[in-house]
Design an enzyme around this catalytic site. Structure first.
Site, short mmCIF file in Angstrom:
data_model
loop_
_atom_site.label_atom_id
_atom_site.label_comp_id
_atom_site.label_asym_id
_atom_site.label_seq_id
_atom_site.Cartn_x
_atom_site.Cartn_y
_atom_site.Cartn_z
N HIS A 7 -1.95 1.09 -4.22
CA HIS A 7 -2.08 2.47 -3.88
C HIS A 7 -1.16 3.83 -4.54
O HIS A 7 -1.51 5.20 -4.45
CB HIS A 7 -2.37 3.38 -2.47
CG HIS A 7 -3.48 2.74 -1.97
ND1 HIS A 7 -2.88 2.47 -0.25
CD2 HIS A 7 -4.25 1.69 -2.44
CE1 HIS A 7 -4.17 1.51 0.07
NE2 HIS A 7 -4.79 1.12 -1.14
N ASN B 67 3.15 -6.47 13.48
CA ASN B 67 2.96 -4.95 13.95
C ASN B 67 3.39 -4.62 15.18
O ASN B 67 3.21 -6.21 15.60
CB ASN B 67 1.50 -5.07 13.60
CG ASN B 67 0.81 -3.56 13.14
OD1 ASN B 67 0.43 -2.79 13.94
ND2 ASN B 67 -0.13 -3.93 12.54
N CYS C 254 -6.64 15.46 -17.11
CA CYS C 254 -6.71 13.50 -18.50
C CYS C 254 -6.17 12.91 -17.96
O CYS C 254 -6.28 11.27 -19.27
CB CYS C 254 -6.59 13.76 -19.72
SG CYS C 254 -5.24 15.08 -19.09
N THR D 213 0.30 -3.00 8.91
CA THR D 213 -0.60 -2.34 8.26
C THR D 213 -1.89 -2.34 9.57
O THR D 213 -1.67 -3.02 9.76
CB THR D 213 -1.24 -2.65 6.68
OG1 THR D 213 -2.76 -1.66 6.61
CG2 THR D 213 -1.79 -4.70 7.08
N GLN E 76 1.28 -1.35 -0.30
CA GLN E 76 0.13 0.45 -0.11
C GLN E 76 0.74 1.11 -0.32
O GLN E 76 0.68 2.23 -0.48
CB GLN E 76 -1.00 -0.24 1.46
CG GLN E 76 -1.81 -1.18 1.04
CD GLN E 76 -2.65 -1.09 2.95
OE1 GLN E 76 -4.08 -0.99 3.04
NE2 GLN E 76 -1.89 -1.85 3.32
N CYS F 191 -1.66 21.07 -16.41
CA CYS F 191 -0.94 20.59 -17.78
C CYS F 191 -0.31 20.56 -18.71
O CYS F 191 -0.74 21.63 -19.12
CB CYS F 191 -2.88 19.60 -17.99
SG CYS F 191 -2.40 17.93 -18.82
N ALA G 50 8.91 -4.24 12.01
CA ALA G 50 8.99 -5.25 10.60
C ALA G 50 10.28 -5.22 10.74
O ALA G 50 10.97 -6.52 10.67
CB ALA G 50 8.35 -4.19 9.75
N CYS H 42 -2.17 13.86 -14.81
CA CYS H 42 -2.62 15.73 -14.67
C CYS H 42 -4.32 14.94 -14.00
O CYS H 42 -4.87 13.70 -14.68
CB CYS H 42 -3.38 15.95 -16.13
SG CYS H 42 -4.40 16.80 -16.55
N CYS I 149 -5.89 20.79 -22.41
CA CYS I 149 -6.83 20.34 -20.73
C CYS I 149 -6.18 21.33 -19.85
O CYS I 149 -5.10 22.40 -19.55
CB CYS I 149 -6.06 19.26 -20.70
SG CYS I 149 -6.13 18.76 -19.59
P1 OAD Z 1 -1.47 2.56 8.99
O1 OAD Z 1 -0.70 4.17 9.48
O2 OAD Z 1 -3.04 2.86 8.67
O3 OAD Z 1 -0.77 2.04 9.88
C1 OAD Z 1 0.54 1.45 10.21
C2 OAD Z 1 0.67 0.68 11.01
O4 OAD Z 1 1.95 0.01 11.24
C3 OAD Z 1 0.15 0.35 11.99
O5 OAD Z 1 -1.15 -0.76 12.83
C4 OAD Z 1 1.56 0.26 13.03
O6 OAD Z 1 0.90 -0.09 14.31
C5 OAD Z 1 1.97 0.01 12.67
N1 OAD Z 1 3.68 0.05 12.47
C6 OAD Z 1 4.13 0.85 12.77
N2 OAD Z 1 5.35 1.46 13.10
C7 OAD Z 1 5.53 -0.29 12.84
C8 OAD Z 1 7.02 -0.97 12.69
N3 OAD Z 1 8.52 -0.42 13.03
N4 OAD Z 1 7.28 -2.10 12.85
C9 OAD Z 1 5.64 -2.90 11.87
N5 OAD Z 1 4.18 -2.24 12.63
C10 OAD Z 1 4.61 -0.79 12.71
O7 OAD Z 1 -0.91 2.70 7.43
P2 OAD Z 1 -1.91 1.45 6.17
O8 OAD Z 1 -1.67 0.52 6.88
O9 OAD Z 1 -0.18 1.50 5.66
O10 OAD Z 1 -3.56 4.94 1.42
O11 OAD Z 1 -2.58 2.54 5.77
C11 OAD Z 1 -3.59 2.16 4.57
C12 OAD Z 1 -3.46 3.09 3.53
O12 OAD Z 1 -4.02 4.40 4.29
C13 OAD Z 1 -2.03 3.83 3.23
O13 OAD Z 1 -2.00 3.51 1.97
C14 OAD Z 1 -3.12 5.38 2.83
C15 OAD Z 1 -3.66 5.65 4.11
O14 OAD Z 1 -4.70 6.32 3.97
C16 OAD Z 1 -3.68 6.29 0.64
O15 OAD Z 1 -3.13 7.15 0.90
C17 OAD Z 1 -4.65 5.88 -0.09
#
Ligand code: OAD
Length: 252
Positions: free
Chosen positions: A120, A216, A131, A191, A102, A148, A234, A128, A153
């Site tokens: 993502h 996590n 377009c 995540t 992501q 753009c 991680a 742009c 455009c």
């Molecule tokens: P988040 O910021 O929601 O979550 C980050 C996660 O990483 C949390 O659960 C933390 O506990 C964990 N974390 C932090 N440090 C860590 C480490 N050193 N080792 C392991 N885990 C750790 O981020 P995402 O889940 O990536 O989308 O968010 C998902 C999407 O929401 C993103 O891609 C973005 C965001 O809005 C868009 O922009 C569309």
């Protein structure tokens, strides 16, 4: 240091296809703030969820553009950490691996991962908003995002990332779902597992009765559902997992 269950090591060693989903937590140890961390400094008055939307861009394009410029700068100064590197190395030890991310920061690619499925988008690409053409050269303006380059455009440039409320690239999503269905083990790493459809990929693996693993630093809503929930950074757990599953055995 966290103990890695022997049955997990065996499952990883025996897997023909490993699927991995990563989130912002994997890049946290490269000093890139996660999305749900409180923002600091200049941006402390905003929430990322309020900036990463088409509505925010329509209402204040310059604010959203500047926020991404700031993130782009952070990313350009960052380096892959041991978590990224362990995933790139893991690819060499398993018959097939699908790395779905992501993250939009290219740190997996910079660590050496060859085939990254970017759910993502990527912050280094710009397109742009009107377009949708990808634009490689642009000049900064004081008051608004660059326009753009197509003079027919009237659009403004924006990052080529998926915002809340937008669809994921269909091919990318399809590949991720296929990997989740066909893999013999699924890892969800760094995540918060709240943003869809990424957060649901793991259920496709569960439906096939194949093992699922979460890594996590804190519990998520999925911790009670996965077969293995490993709590810790991680950047520490992934190198240890790689070491115990493959490197130690092979005298490295
Ligand atoms: P988040 O910021 O929601 O979550 C980050 C996660 O990483 C949390 O659960 C933390 O506990 C964990 N974390 C932090 N440090 C860590 C480490 N050193 N080792 C392991 N885990 C750790 O981020 P995402 O889940 O990536 O989308 O968010 C998902 C999407 O929401 C993103 O891609 C973005 C965001 O809005 C868009 O922009 C569309």
């Amino acid at each position: 240091m966290i103990e890695i269950p022997l049955s997990l090591i065996a499952a990883l060693r025996n897997a023909r296809h490993v699927a991995v989903l990563t989130g912002a937590g994997v890049s946290a140890e490269s000093n890139i703030p996660t999305f749900r961390d409180a923002m600091t400094g200049l941006w402390s008055q905003y929430r990322p969820e309020e900036l990463a939307t088409p509505e925010a861009f329509a209402a204040n394009p310059k604010l959203v553009w500047d926020w991404y410029q700031w993130r782009r700068e952070l990313v350009s100064k960052a380096s892959p950490n041991p978590g990224h590197k362990a995933l790139a190395e893991l690819e060499k030890w398993v018959p097939q691996m699908t790395l779905i991310t992501q993250n939009v920061d290219s740190l997996h690619q910079r660590a050496g991962s060859k085939d990254v499925v970017e759910l993502h988008g990527n912050i280094s690409r710009v397109k742009c908003a009107h377009c949708h053409r990808i634009v490689n050269d642009w000049e900064e303006r004081e008051d608004a995002p660059p326009p753009c380059p197509d003079e027919n455009c009237a659009g403004l440039l924006r990052p080529d990332v998926v915002w809340f409320g937008e669809s994921l690239p269909p091919e990318t999503l399809h590949r991720s779902m296929e990997a989740a269905r066909n893999c013999n083990i699924f890892f969800s790493i760094g995540t918060s597992a709240v943003v869809q459809p990424a957060a649901s990929l793991i259920y496709l693996t569960m439906q096939e009765n194949e093992p699922t693993v979460e890594i996590n630093i804190q519990p998520t809503a999925q911790s009670g559902q996965v077969e293995y929930a490993l709590c810790g950074p991680a950047g520490e757990i992934l190198p240890k997992l790689l070491e115990e599953a493959f490197l130690k055995e092979n005298g490295h």
